[in-house]
Scaffold this motif. Structure first.
Motif, PDB file in Angstrom:
ATOM      1  N   PRO A 136       0.688  -1.050  -0.560  1.00  0.00           N
ATOM      2  CA  PRO A 136      -0.146   0.358  -0.270  1.00  0.00           C
ATOM      3  C   PRO A 136       0.890   0.906   0.058  1.00  0.00           C
ATOM      4  CG  PRO A 136      -0.549  -1.848   1.565  1.00  0.00           C
ATOM      5  CD  PRO A 136       0.571  -1.622   1.141  1.00  0.00           C
ATOM      6  N   GLY A 137       0.505   2.313  -0.838  1.00  0.00           N
ATOM      7  CA  GLY A 137       1.176   3.811  -0.632  1.00  0.00           C
ATOM      8  C   GLY A 137       2.355   3.483  -1.579  1.00  0.00           C
ATOM      9  N   TYR A 138       3.136   2.299  -3.027  1.00  0.00           N
ATOM     10  CA  TYR A 138       3.356   2.314  -3.577  1.00  0.00           C
ATOM     11  C   TYR A 138       3.282   1.599  -5.177  1.00  0.00           C
ATOM     12  CZ  TYR A 138       6.607   2.685   0.449  1.00  0.00           C
ATOM     13  OH  TYR A 138       7.343   2.625   1.634  1.00  0.00           O
ATOM     14  N   MET A 194       0.572   2.919 -11.133  1.00  0.00           N
ATOM     15  CA  MET A 194      -0.433   3.317 -10.650  1.00  0.00           C
ATOM     16  C   MET A 194       0.021   3.377  -8.980  1.00  0.00           C
ATOM     17  SD  MET A 194      -4.262   4.093 -12.074  1.00  0.00           S
ATOM     18  CE  MET A 194      -4.847   4.381 -13.929  1.00  0.00           C
ATOM     19  N   THR A 195      -0.479   3.914  -8.096  1.00  0.00           N
ATOM     20  CA  THR A 195      -0.075   4.350  -6.980  1.00  0.00           C
ATOM     21  C   THR A 195      -1.301   3.177  -6.230  1.00  0.00           C
ATOM     22  OG1 THR A 195       1.371   6.412  -6.248  1.00  0.00           O
ATOM     23  CG2 THR A 195       0.062   5.114  -4.018  1.00  0.00           C
ATOM     24  N   TRP A 196      -0.775   2.589  -5.178  1.00  0.00           N
ATOM     25  CA  TRP A 196      -2.056   1.050  -4.709  1.00  0.00           C
ATOM     26  C   TRP A 196      -2.378   2.092  -3.916  1.00  0.00           C
ATOM     27  CZ3 TRP A 196      -0.759  -3.903  -1.614  1.00  0.00           C
ATOM     28  CH2 TRP A 196      -2.023  -4.416  -1.838  1.00  0.00           C
ATOM     29  N   GLY A 197      -3.525   2.261  -3.352  1.00  0.00           N
ATOM     30  CA  GLY A 197      -3.899   3.610  -1.762  1.00  0.00           C
ATOM     31  C   GLY A 197      -5.409   4.002  -2.871  1.00  0.00           C
ATOM     32  N   PHE A 198      -6.325   4.708  -2.535  1.00  0.00           N
ATOM     33  CA  PHE A 198      -7.225   6.344  -2.564  1.00  0.00           C
ATOM     34  C   PHE A 198      -6.357   6.847  -1.382  1.00  0.00           C
ATOM     35  CE2 PHE A 198     -10.697   5.301  -4.970  1.00  0.00           C
ATOM     36  CZ  PHE A 198     -10.142   4.101  -5.902  1.00  0.00           C
ATOM     37  N   PRO A 199      -5.495   8.346  -1.586  1.00  0.00           N
ATOM     38  CA  PRO A 199      -5.289   8.453  -0.360  1.00  0.00           C
ATOM     39  C   PRO A 199      -6.087   9.634   0.216  1.00  0.00           C
ATOM     40  CG  PRO A 199      -4.666  10.152  -2.293  1.00  0.00           C
ATOM     41  CD  PRO A 199      -5.051   8.618  -2.890  1.00  0.00           C
ATOM     42  N   GLU A 204      -2.673  13.935  -4.649  1.00  0.00           N
ATOM     43  CA  GLU A 204      -0.925  13.840  -3.836  1.00  0.00           C
ATOM     44  C   GLU A 204      -0.014  12.789  -3.851  1.00  0.00           C
ATOM     45  OE1 GLU A 204      -4.636  14.151  -0.883  1.00  0.00           O
ATOM     46  OE2 GLU A 204      -4.400  13.520  -2.717  1.00  0.00           O
ATOM     47  N   TRP A 205      -0.920  11.993  -5.251  1.00  0.00           N
ATOM     48  CA  TRP A 205       0.072  10.902  -6.384  1.00  0.00           C
ATOM     49  C   TRP A 205      -0.625  10.395  -8.136  1.00  0.00           C
ATOM     50  CZ3 TRP A 205      -1.595   7.374  -1.413  1.00  0.00           C
ATOM     51  CH2 TRP A 205      -1.297   7.632  -0.424  1.00  0.00           C
ATOM     52  N   ASP A 206      -1.495  11.591  -8.179  1.00  0.00           N
ATOM     53  CA  ASP A 206      -1.198  11.348  -9.689  1.00  0.00           C
ATOM     54  C   ASP A 206      -2.440   9.846  -9.083  1.00  0.00           C
ATOM     55  OD1 ASP A 206       0.232  13.125 -10.730  1.00  0.00           O
ATOM     56  OD2 ASP A 206       2.033  12.193 -10.747  1.00  0.00           O
ATOM     57  N   ASP A 207      -2.288   9.147 -10.663  1.00  0.00           N
ATOM     58  CA  ASP A 207      -3.260   8.652 -10.615  1.00  0.00           C
ATOM     59  C   ASP A 207      -3.283   7.008  -8.969  1.00  0.00           C
ATOM     60  OD1 ASP A 207      -4.006   9.506 -12.634  1.00  0.00           O
ATOM     61  OD2 ASP A 207      -3.314   8.288 -14.130  1.00  0.00           O
TER      62      ASP A 207
END
Length: 208
Positions: A34-36, A53-58, A138-141
């Motif tokens: 998560p978060g990576y 994409m980043t794993w997890g909706f911020p 925060e993290w793009d997609d």
């Protein structure tokens, strides 16, 4: 809840298996936390594309410092898909995605001594987990995986499991309306899953 999975397929293998284009080069690790970053497949202008994409909706929880990193909400419960937090992304076909994986992990054992139990799909060496994605400031997609109650056979490991899609359901998940997509939010047959209990520590340095 799934907080770790692995995807050992190459981009070329995923492109062939999921009939997707890979317009960019990627450097995502096989083990995804998560978060990576991880890789997903989504529909774009009528064609499937592989994207990182980043794993997890911020999400920022109450009391968090403005400078602290948001919490990644990396699992979406099936019974929450029509609540305000998830509804738009679930009911909009363009915001559903496939999450390729070769196995997902759950923690077993006493606190402080938990080990990794890996679960893979016998009839799909690389399978697709039903996912949702959205753009973020925060993290793009970013993406998340849909979860359902675990089968009785897996309940002693964890009470929930990823929604694993059959290959002939990929197109429906990516393009159908919400009612049709909801029919796919089911358990994968336990007799088609392989459980591998290991002595790997649950907590260990990423990349080790």
């Amino acid at each position: 809840m799934c907080n770790l999975y692995t995807n050992k397929s190459t981009v070329a293998e995923m492109a062939d298996l999921f009939k997707a284009q890979a317009p960019h080069g990627f450097n995502a690790p096989a083990d995804v936390y998560p978060g990576y970053p991880g890789l997903v497949i989504r529909d774009h202008d009528g064609a499937r594309v592989i994207e990182q994409m980043t794993w997890g909706f911020p999400v920022r929880l109450k009391g968090m410092k403005p400078t602290s990193k948001p919490k990644p909400v990396n699992n979406a419960r099936d019974d929450k898909l029509l609540t305000p937090f998830w509804k738009h992304w679930f009911t909009t076909p363009a915001h559903r995605c496939l999450i390729p994986f070769t196995a997902f992990a759950e923690a077993e054992g006493p606190k402080g001594k938990m080990t990794r139990t890996w679960i893979s799909v016998a009839d799909q060496p690389t399978a697709a987990w039903a996912g949702l994605w959205r753009p973020t400031d925060e993290w793009d997609d970013a993406y998340t995986g849909v979860m359902v109650d675990a089968t009785e056979e897996l309940f002693d490991i964890h009470d929930r499991m990823p929604v694993i899609l059959h290959p002939d359901a990929h197109e429906t998940w990516l393009r159908a309306n919400a009612d049709e997509a909801m029919k796919l939010v089911t358990q994968y047959p336990a007799d088609r899953l392989i459980v591998d209990r290991t002595d790997e520590p649950w907590f260990k340095p990423r990349g080790s």
